[in-house]
Design a protein around this motif. Sequence first.
Motif, mmCIF file in Angstrom:
data_model
loop_
_atom_site.group_PDB
_atom_site.id
_atom_site.type_symbol
_atom_site.label_atom_id
_atom_site.label_comp_id
_atom_site.label_asym_id
_atom_site.label_seq_id
_atom_site.Cartn_x
_atom_site.Cartn_y
_atom_site.Cartn_z
ATOM 1 N N PRO A 45 0.850 -1.202 0.000
ATOM 2 C CA PRO A 45 0.000 0.000 0.000
ATOM 3 C C PRO A 45 0.880 1.244 0.000
ATOM 4 O O PRO A 45 2.093 1.152 0.230
ATOM 5 C CB PRO A 45 -0.748 -0.115 1.334
ATOM 6 N N LEU A 46 0.287 2.396 -0.267
ATOM 7 C CA LEU A 46 1.010 3.657 -0.085
ATOM 8 C C LEU A 46 1.267 3.820 1.416
ATOM 9 O O LEU A 46 0.377 3.581 2.233
ATOM 10 C CB LEU A 46 0.192 4.832 -0.628
ATOM 11 N N TYR A 47 2.469 4.215 1.773
ATOM 12 C CA TYR A 47 2.824 4.322 3.188
ATOM 13 C C TYR A 47 1.983 5.370 3.915
ATOM 14 O O TYR A 47 1.857 6.517 3.451
ATOM 15 C CB TYR A 47 4.312 4.672 3.356
ATOM 16 N N ASN A 48 1.440 4.951 5.048
ATOM 17 C CA ASN A 48 0.676 5.855 5.913
ATOM 18 C C ASN A 48 1.099 5.575 7.355
ATOM 19 O O ASN A 48 0.922 4.455 7.856
ATOM 20 C CB ASN A 48 -0.828 5.599 5.733
ATOM 21 N N GLN A 49 1.629 6.591 8.020
ATOM 22 C CA GLN A 49 2.166 6.402 9.368
ATOM 23 C C GLN A 49 1.130 5.859 10.349
ATOM 24 O O GLN A 49 1.479 5.206 11.334
ATOM 25 C CB GLN A 49 2.740 7.740 9.877
ATOM 26 N N ASP A 50 -0.142 6.108 10.064
ATOM 27 C CA ASP A 50 -1.206 5.608 10.939
ATOM 28 C C ASP A 50 -1.243 4.078 10.989
ATOM 29 O O ASP A 50 -1.825 3.498 11.905
ATOM 30 C CB ASP A 50 -2.573 6.134 10.483
ATOM 31 N N ASP A 51 -0.643 3.426 9.991
ATOM 32 C CA ASP A 51 -0.632 1.953 9.964
ATOM 33 C C ASP A 51 0.601 1.354 10.629
ATOM 34 O O ASP A 51 0.773 0.123 10.628
ATOM 35 C CB ASP A 51 -0.695 1.463 8.503
ATOM 36 N N ASP A 52 1.471 2.195 11.192
ATOM 37 C CA ASP A 52 2.735 1.703 11.758
ATOM 38 C C ASP A 52 2.522 0.609 12.806
ATOM 39 O O ASP A 52 3.295 -0.344 12.877
ATOM 40 C CB ASP A 52 3.519 2.859 12.402
ATOM 41 N N GLU A 53 1.495 0.765 13.624
ATOM 42 C CA GLU A 53 1.294 -0.198 14.714
ATOM 43 C C GLU A 53 0.730 -1.526 14.224
ATOM 44 O O GLU A 53 0.932 -2.565 14.862
ATOM 45 C CB GLU A 53 0.380 0.404 15.790
ATOM 46 N N GLU A 54 -0.015 -1.476 13.109
ATOM 47 C CA GLU A 54 -0.583 -2.714 12.566
ATOM 48 C C GLU A 54 -0.305 -2.820 11.070
ATOM 49 O O GLU A 54 -1.218 -2.719 10.253
ATOM 50 C CB GLU A 54 -2.105 -2.748 12.808
#
Lengths: 189, 189
Positions: A45-54
């Motif tokens: 996916p396009l990187y999104n910092q909100d997904d860092d934890e999961e």
Amino acid sequence: MNQVKIAVIVGSLRYASLNRKLAHNLEKVAPAHFILNQLIIGDLPLYNQDDDEEPCKEVIRLKSEIHAADGLIFITPEYNRSIPGVLKNAIDHASRPYGKSVWRKKPAGILGVSVGMTGTALAQQHLRNILAYLDVPVLGQPEVFVQDKKDLFDGEGNLGELHLPLIQNWMDCFAGWVKTQTAESTQIS
Amino acid sequence: MNQVKIAVIVGSLRYASLNRKLAHNLEKVAPAHFILNQLIIGDLPLYNQDDDEEPCKEVIRLKSEIHAADGLIFITPEYNRSIPGVLKNAIDHASRPYGKSVWRKKPAGILGVSVGMTGTALAQQHLRNILAYLDVPVLGQPEVFVQDKKDLFDGEGNLGELHLPLIQNWMDCFAGWVKTQTAESTQIS
């Protein structure tokens, strides 16, 4: 001799990618104990910092493959005088979250083919800037800037006689580079 | 006064993005005849040249929004000493296929916020390299490198008193820049 695992990252997704052809040719000139594994980056996916934890399974896969590698080869086209967004997106994913980058201290080499006469030289400089920050030691010389001209590859994607010795020499130097860097990190740790 | 349409491109996808907050604050300091439109880049696929002939609707939307704009504002974080892959991917899409780039001659400005003390300075330099190739004239001064410190934004995302005049000054210069560039291209054509 112990196997040396090299993660190969191609910066283009297109089917007939010149850089992917070059990657396949590298397999022919690599030392017998080198295992070259081409990573998949087109399903991230396009990187999104909100997904860092999961992180999703594709990101977990990418990071574990890099983590397992003894060295890295980047083979990239040049898009608009820099590396493709596709490649930078993969680099960003594997560098995150903060403090959990898997790039650190993996010895790397860079090559690139393009239709333009600078042969990806400017993209490679941006990539060197990025990899320096990520603490990835990158082979300095020989540089490989390849312009796609007639007969660069034959119909089966094999490099012509003009370029094969150049790539063989590059691979020999890269193999020496990986060995030196691995020995250094063993001494330090 | 005629409306001036500005496409705003934020380089981060995260919900609480500092750069998106900065984008919202720009709307407060923009001239009344400026219409700022934040483009969506988070739903784009990873660029693949094989799709050039049949781009998906998200790519068509992005290109038509840029095509319709009189100017561009890039607001970007710095990821690994360069621009995010997410942003580069959007730039790559709108630059293709060869000869069909929609970026050419759109006057642009760049700003960025990061937690690091260089305040996106190195990412902005890479972006300038890329935009030069795309023939996008970019405002030189004032540069805006913002470090996220205590009280940069209040609880509602408003810029504090220290930075608001800085952004106001930047916007005034940017508005003048767009006007000059538009006048120039009218004279030339």
